[in-house]
Design an enzyme around this catalytic site. Structure first.
Site, mmCIF file in Angstrom:
data_model
loop_
_atom_site.group_PDB
_atom_site.id
_atom_site.type_symbol
_atom_site.label_atom_id
_atom_site.label_comp_id
_atom_site.label_asym_id
_atom_site.label_seq_id
_atom_site.Cartn_x
_atom_site.Cartn_y
_atom_site.Cartn_z
ATOM 1 N N ASP A 44 0.839 -1.202 0.000
ATOM 2 C CA ASP A 44 0.000 0.000 0.000
ATOM 3 C C ASP A 44 0.868 1.244 0.000
ATOM 4 O O ASP A 44 1.990 1.236 0.498
ATOM 5 C CB ASP A 44 -0.928 0.016 1.229
ATOM 6 C CG ASP A 44 -2.230 0.751 0.950
ATOM 7 O OD1 ASP A 44 -3.271 0.083 0.806
ATOM 8 O OD2 ASP A 44 -2.205 2.017 0.862
ATOM 9 N N ASN A 97 -5.917 -4.960 -6.147
ATOM 10 C CA ASN A 97 -7.060 -4.234 -5.587
ATOM 11 C C ASN A 97 -6.838 -2.724 -5.488
ATOM 12 O O ASN A 97 -7.787 -1.949 -5.492
ATOM 13 C CB ASN A 97 -7.351 -4.830 -4.191
ATOM 14 C CG ASN A 97 -8.263 -3.984 -3.350
ATOM 15 O OD1 ASN A 97 -9.480 -4.028 -3.517
ATOM 16 N ND2 ASN A 97 -7.698 -3.197 -2.445
ATOM 17 N N SER A 154 -15.223 -3.403 -11.553
ATOM 18 C CA SER A 154 -16.345 -2.722 -10.875
ATOM 19 C C SER A 154 -17.633 -3.017 -11.626
ATOM 20 O O SER A 154 -17.637 -3.077 -12.874
ATOM 21 C CB SER A 154 -16.099 -1.211 -10.867
ATOM 22 O OG SER A 154 -17.289 -0.527 -10.507
ATOM 23 N N TYR A 167 -12.765 6.687 -14.157
ATOM 24 C CA TYR A 167 -12.763 5.496 -13.300
ATOM 25 C C TYR A 167 -13.384 4.295 -14.026
ATOM 26 O O TYR A 167 -12.806 3.203 -14.064
ATOM 27 C CB TYR A 167 -13.531 5.807 -12.011
ATOM 28 C CG TYR A 167 -13.684 4.604 -11.107
ATOM 29 C CD1 TYR A 167 -12.604 4.129 -10.354
ATOM 30 C CD2 TYR A 167 -14.908 3.931 -11.006
ATOM 31 C CE1 TYR A 167 -12.743 3.027 -9.529
ATOM 32 C CE2 TYR A 167 -15.052 2.829 -10.188
ATOM 33 C CZ TYR A 167 -13.958 2.380 -9.445
ATOM 34 O OH TYR A 167 -14.099 1.280 -8.635
ATOM 35 N N PRO A 197 -17.059 -5.629 -7.854
ATOM 36 C CA PRO A 197 -17.919 -5.295 -6.709
ATOM 37 C C PRO A 197 -18.955 -4.247 -7.090
ATOM 38 O O PRO A 197 -18.731 -3.428 -7.981
ATOM 39 C CB PRO A 197 -16.940 -4.687 -5.684
ATOM 40 C CG PRO A 197 -15.556 -4.947 -6.191
ATOM 41 C CD PRO A 197 -15.688 -5.085 -7.684
HETATM 42 N N1 LIG Z 1 -16.086 0.648 -2.722
HETATM 43 C C1 LIG Z 1 -16.783 0.514 -3.846
HETATM 44 O O1 LIG Z 1 -17.930 0.968 -3.962
HETATM 45 C C2 LIG Z 1 -16.187 -0.212 -5.023
HETATM 46 C C3 LIG Z 1 -17.041 -0.606 -6.064
HETATM 47 C C4 LIG Z 1 -16.502 -1.275 -7.160
HETATM 48 C C5 LIG Z 1 -15.131 -1.535 -7.205
HETATM 49 N N2 LIG Z 1 -14.347 -1.121 -6.187
HETATM 50 C C6 LIG Z 1 -12.905 -1.418 -6.302
HETATM 51 O O2 LIG Z 1 -12.485 -2.193 -5.187
HETATM 52 C C7 LIG Z 1 -11.142 -1.843 -4.823
HETATM 53 C C8 LIG Z 1 -11.106 -1.405 -3.377
HETATM 54 O O3 LIG Z 1 -12.004 -0.335 -3.198
HETATM 55 P P1 LIG Z 1 -12.104 0.445 -1.806
HETATM 56 O O4 LIG Z 1 -13.473 1.007 -1.739
HETATM 57 O O5 LIG Z 1 -11.582 -0.385 -0.692
HETATM 58 O O6 LIG Z 1 -11.050 1.639 -2.101
HETATM 59 P P2 LIG Z 1 -10.230 2.526 -1.076
HETATM 60 O O7 LIG Z 1 -9.970 3.821 -1.741
HETATM 61 O O8 LIG Z 1 -10.916 2.509 0.257
HETATM 62 O O9 LIG Z 1 -8.861 1.696 -0.884
HETATM 63 C C9 LIG Z 1 -7.890 1.644 -1.892
HETATM 64 C C10 LIG Z 1 -6.556 1.258 -1.295
HETATM 65 O O10 LIG Z 1 -5.556 1.365 -2.332
HETATM 66 C C11 LIG Z 1 -4.450 2.105 -1.847
HETATM 67 N N3 LIG Z 1 -3.793 2.763 -2.979
HETATM 68 C C12 LIG Z 1 -4.260 3.784 -3.748
HETATM 69 N N4 LIG Z 1 -3.369 4.103 -4.685
HETATM 70 C C13 LIG Z 1 -2.311 3.255 -4.540
HETATM 71 C C14 LIG Z 1 -1.078 3.089 -5.225
HETATM 72 N N5 LIG Z 1 -0.717 3.880 -6.246
HETATM 73 N N6 LIG Z 1 -0.238 2.103 -4.807
HETATM 74 C C15 LIG Z 1 -0.560 1.323 -3.747
HETATM 75 N N7 LIG Z 1 -1.717 1.445 -3.054
HETATM 76 C C16 LIG Z 1 -2.573 2.406 -3.451
HETATM 77 C C17 LIG Z 1 -5.042 3.077 -0.840
HETATM 78 O O11 LIG Z 1 -4.065 3.563 0.062
HETATM 79 C C18 LIG Z 1 -6.090 2.183 -0.177
HETATM 80 O O12 LIG Z 1 -5.523 1.415 0.856
HETATM 81 C C19 LIG Z 1 -10.727 -0.767 -5.825
HETATM 82 O O13 LIG Z 1 -10.063 -1.376 -6.904
HETATM 83 C C20 LIG Z 1 -12.031 -0.179 -6.276
HETATM 84 O O14 LIG Z 1 -11.937 0.406 -7.543
HETATM 85 C C21 LIG Z 1 -14.824 -0.472 -5.103
#
Ligand SMILES: NC(=O)c1ccc[n+]([C@@H]2O[C@H](COP(=O)([O-])OP(=O)(O)OC[C@H]3O[C@@H](n4cnc5c(N)ncnc54)[C@H](O)[C@@H]3O)[C@@H](O)[C@H]2O)c1
Length: 261
Positions: A44, A97, A154, A167, A197
């Site tokens: 991370d 992720n 997504s 996105y 998701p």
């Molecule tokens: N939450 C939702 O509604 C949702 C829906 C569909 C898909 N997603 C996907 O699921 C995954 C997780 O989503 P989330 O809601 O937990 O997101 P989030 O923003 O809460 O967490 C993302 C994590 O990635 C880390 N990160 C960001 N840029 C980075 C980089 N360059 N290098 C290393 N780490 C990095 C952040 O520090 C964080 O820990 C993502 O790929 C997101 O696109 C989320």
């Protein structure tokens, strides 16, 4: 949290790398993989949060390490992968992720008002990042003739989402990446699959506005409730375990039945 007879877990003896594993849904994957007996390397940008998650896993008798890494930077990835190989000797599972989403936030704007800088960052982290991670990890999987790559797309890809063109486009690319890699790595015993998701209440300290936004997704679902991070790790454990060894290039939509493929 972590079962004491860890060898009974579905991922016992496996080493997993979870990018973006410090917060949100990635944190839920990390914790659950450890519960299932895997050694988990949390990659991370946020080193302190990655360490806190690793410490929580270790406090519950699991095995985890935190690696500061930027998935858009090949040198940073190389350093972190070498750290994992030094610590755990191998990598069996990769969860791509990390994304620009809420911890590293994206702006919401009509398609012609997204800045070029933000478009480029989105593609660098959400698209180039998983490719670079696969490039760095696949040699270790190939060597052992076994590996499980899980990409994260997504549900929005199947519907479109006004005000998130950068996105949604980046997450649509993950479908192509998954299918292409599945073809290239199948002969090496490596499966490559994808989880999509639905809108998930993953924010650690959500405002009323965010809660209302996440709750508004209920109406489109067959199972009409708000999605939580804990709704995702079950599908990830399946794709990370040998139960899915004859399944590759596929997408599992986990969204309560909003999108039905
Ligand atoms: N939450 C939702 O509604 C949702 C829906 C569909 C898909 N997603 C996907 O699921 C995954 C997780 O989503 P989330 O809601 O937990 O997101 P989030 O923003 O809460 O967490 C993302 C994590 O990635 C880390 N990160 C960001 N840029 C980075 C980089 N360059 N290098 C290393 N780490 C990095 C952040 O520090 C964080 O820990 C993502 O790929 C997101 O696109 C989320």
């Amino acid at each position: 949290m972590v079962r004491s007879a860890m060898e009974q877990g579905r991922l016992a003896g496996r080493t997993a790398v979870v990018t973006g594993g410090a917060h949100g849904i990635g944190r839920a994957y990390s914790m659950r993989f450890a519960e299932e007996g895997a050694q988990v390397a949390i990659f991370d940008l946020d080193e302190a949060a990655a360490q806190a998650t690793a410490d929580e896993i270790k406090a519950a008798d699991g095995d985890a390490m935190a690696c500061q890494a930027d998935v858009s930077d090949p040198a940073s990835i190389q350093r972190a992968v070498e750290e994992v190989i030094r610590g755990y000797q191998k990598i069996d599972i990769l969860v791509n992720n990390a994304a620009v989403f809420s911890v590293v936030p994206m702006s919401r704007a009509p398609f012609d008002q997204v800045s070029i800088e933000e478009w480029d960052l989105m593609m660098a982290v959400n698209v180039k990042g998983p490719w670079l991670m696969c490039r760095a990890v696949a040699p270790h999987m190939r060597k052992q003739g076994y590996g499980k790559i899980i990409n994260i797309s997504s549900g929005s890809v199947f519907k479109g989402m006004a005000t998130q063109i950068h996105y949604v486009t980046s997450k649509a690319a993950i479908l192509g990446l998954t299918r292409n890699l599945a073809r290239e790595l199948g002969g090496d015993g490596i499966t490559v699959n994808n989880i999509a998701p639905g809108s998930t209440l993953s924010e650690e300290d959500p405002t009323e506005e965010i809660i209302a936004f996440r709750e508004s997704a209920r109406a489109s679902r067959a199972i009409q409730r708000t999605q939580s991070p804990m709704d995702l790790p079950g599908a990830a454990v399946f794709l990370a375990s040998s139960d899915s060894d004859f399944m590759t290039g596929q997408t599992l939509v986990v969204d309560g039945g909003s999108v039905m493929l």
